[in-house]
Design a protein around this motif. Structure first.
Motif, PDB file in Angstrom:
ATOM      1  N   HIS A   1       0.849  -1.186   0.000  1.00  0.00           N
ATOM      2  CA  HIS A   1       0.000   0.000   0.000  1.00  0.00           C
ATOM      3  C   HIS A   1       0.886   1.238   0.000  1.00  0.00           C
ATOM      4  O   HIS A   1       1.960   1.244   0.592  1.00  0.00           O
ATOM      5  N   LEU A   2       0.442   2.279  -0.676  1.00  0.00           N
ATOM      6  CA  LEU A   2       1.122   3.566  -0.630  1.00  0.00           C
ATOM      7  C   LEU A   2       0.039   4.629  -0.515  1.00  0.00           C
ATOM      8  O   LEU A   2      -0.832   4.724  -1.388  1.00  0.00           O
ATOM      9  N   SER A   3       0.067   5.381   0.547  1.00  0.00           N
ATOM     10  CA  SER A   3      -0.952   6.409   0.808  1.00  0.00           C
ATOM     11  C   SER A   3      -2.366   5.850   0.733  1.00  0.00           C
ATOM     12  O   SER A   3      -3.279   6.465   0.172  1.00  0.00           O
TER      13      SER A   3
ATOM     14  N   SER B   1      -3.541   3.339  -0.990  1.00  0.00           N
ATOM     15  CA  SER B   1      -3.998   2.655  -2.212  1.00  0.00           C
ATOM     16  C   SER B   1      -3.032   1.533  -2.563  1.00  0.00           C
ATOM     17  O   SER B   1      -1.827   1.637  -2.358  1.00  0.00           O
ATOM     18  N   MET B   2      -3.627   0.476  -3.083  1.00  0.00           N
ATOM     19  CA  MET B   2      -2.812  -0.682  -3.488  1.00  0.00           C
ATOM     20  C   MET B   2      -1.944  -0.312  -4.683  1.00  0.00           C
ATOM     21  O   MET B   2      -2.334   0.490  -5.513  1.00  0.00           O
ATOM     22  N   MET B   3      -0.803  -0.947  -4.774  1.00  0.00           N
ATOM     23  CA  MET B   3       0.134  -0.680  -5.863  1.00  0.00           C
ATOM     24  C   MET B   3      -0.027  -1.675  -7.012  1.00  0.00           C
ATOM     25  O   MET B   3       0.828  -1.768  -7.878  1.00  0.00           O
ATOM     26  N   ASP B   4      -1.149  -2.394  -7.038  1.00  0.00           N
ATOM     27  CA  ASP B   4      -1.366  -3.414  -8.073  1.00  0.00           C
ATOM     28  C   ASP B   4      -1.278  -2.836  -9.483  1.00  0.00           C
ATOM     29  O   ASP B   4      -0.677  -3.439 -10.375  1.00  0.00           O
ATOM     30  N   GLY B   5      -1.883  -1.677  -9.701  1.00  0.00           N
ATOM     31  CA  GLY B   5      -1.853  -1.056 -11.026  1.00  0.00           C
ATOM     32  C   GLY B   5      -0.445  -0.678 -11.444  1.00  0.00           C
ATOM     33  O   GLY B   5      -0.062  -0.856 -12.605  1.00  0.00           O
ATOM     34  N   VAL B   6       0.319  -0.170 -10.503  1.00  0.00           N
ATOM     35  CA  VAL B   6       1.707   0.194 -10.796  1.00  0.00           C
ATOM     36  C   VAL B   6       2.519  -1.059 -11.123  1.00  0.00           C
ATOM     37  O   VAL B   6       3.289  -1.075 -12.095  1.00  0.00           O
ATOM     38  N   CYS B   7       2.325  -2.105 -10.345  1.00  0.00           N
ATOM     39  CA  CYS B   7       3.033  -3.369 -10.596  1.00  0.00           C
ATOM     40  C   CYS B   7       2.679  -3.927 -11.967  1.00  0.00           C
ATOM     41  O   CYS B   7       3.553  -4.384 -12.704  1.00  0.00           O
ATOM     42  N   ARG B   8       1.402  -3.882 -12.299  1.00  0.00           N
ATOM     43  CA  ARG B   8       0.950  -4.375 -13.602  1.00  0.00           C
ATOM     44  C   ARG B   8       1.599  -3.563 -14.736  1.00  0.00           C
ATOM     45  O   ARG B   8       2.064  -4.114 -15.720  1.00  0.00           O
ATOM     46  N   SER B   9       1.669  -2.246 -14.571  1.00  0.00           N
ATOM     47  CA  SER B   9       2.291  -1.390 -15.588  1.00  0.00           C
ATOM     48  C   SER B   9       3.788  -1.657 -15.710  1.00  0.00           C
ATOM     49  O   SER B   9       4.326  -1.680 -16.830  1.00  0.00           O
ATOM     50  N   LEU B  10       4.446  -1.858 -14.585  1.00  0.00           N
ATOM     51  CA  LEU B  10       5.878  -2.170 -14.624  1.00  0.00           C
ATOM     52  C   LEU B  10       6.131  -3.478 -15.363  1.00  0.00           C
ATOM     53  O   LEU B  10       7.038  -3.576 -16.197  1.00  0.00           O
ATOM     54  N   ARG B  11       5.314  -4.479 -15.071  1.00  0.00           N
ATOM     55  CA  ARG B  11       5.472  -5.781 -15.746  1.00  0.00           C
ATOM     56  C   ARG B  11       5.158  -5.681 -17.234  1.00  0.00           C
ATOM     57  O   ARG B  11       5.853  -6.269 -18.064  1.00  0.00           O
ATOM     58  N   ARG B  12       4.115  -4.936 -17.584  1.00  0.00           N
ATOM     59  CA  ARG B  12       3.765  -4.776 -18.995  1.00  0.00           C
ATOM     60  C   ARG B  12       4.870  -4.022 -19.737  1.00  0.00           C
ATOM     61  O   ARG B  12       5.180  -4.352 -20.891  1.00  0.00           O
ATOM     62  N   GLY B  13       5.456  -3.024 -19.093  1.00  0.00           N
ATOM     63  CA  GLY B  13       6.573  -2.302 -19.699  1.00  0.00           C
ATOM     64  C   GLY B  13       7.765  -3.224 -19.935  1.00  0.00           C
ATOM     65  O   GLY B  13       8.394  -3.189 -20.997  1.00  0.00           O
TER      66      GLY B  13
END
Length: 63
Positions: free
Chosen positions: A22-24, A26-38
């Motif tokens: 969690h950061l502030s 909110s879950m970081m799932d979307g960020v993780c998904r974007s990093l993996r897709r990149g």
């Protein structure tokens, strides 16, 4: 300058480090998904580049 392979590795390592965090509030799932897709897209492009270099007979160490 970092190689493409190093950038791919770094993106995947960051995704693993943030997975389930969690950061502030909110879950970081979307960020993780974007990093993996990149990382996946860079990996795909690197494969295409290797194929095009082979077709054009350009040495692979010209990164």
């Amino acid at each position: 300058m970092a190689s493409t392979r190093q950038i791919i590795t770094d993106l995947r390592a960051q995704a693993r480090a943030l997975d389930g965090r969690h950061l502030s509030g909110s879950m970081m799932d979307g960020v993780c998904r974007s990093l993996r897709r990149g990382a996946d897209e860079l990996d795909r492009l690197l494969g295409e580049l290797a194929m095009l270099r082979a077709f054009a007979e350009i040495p692979g160490d010209a990164e």
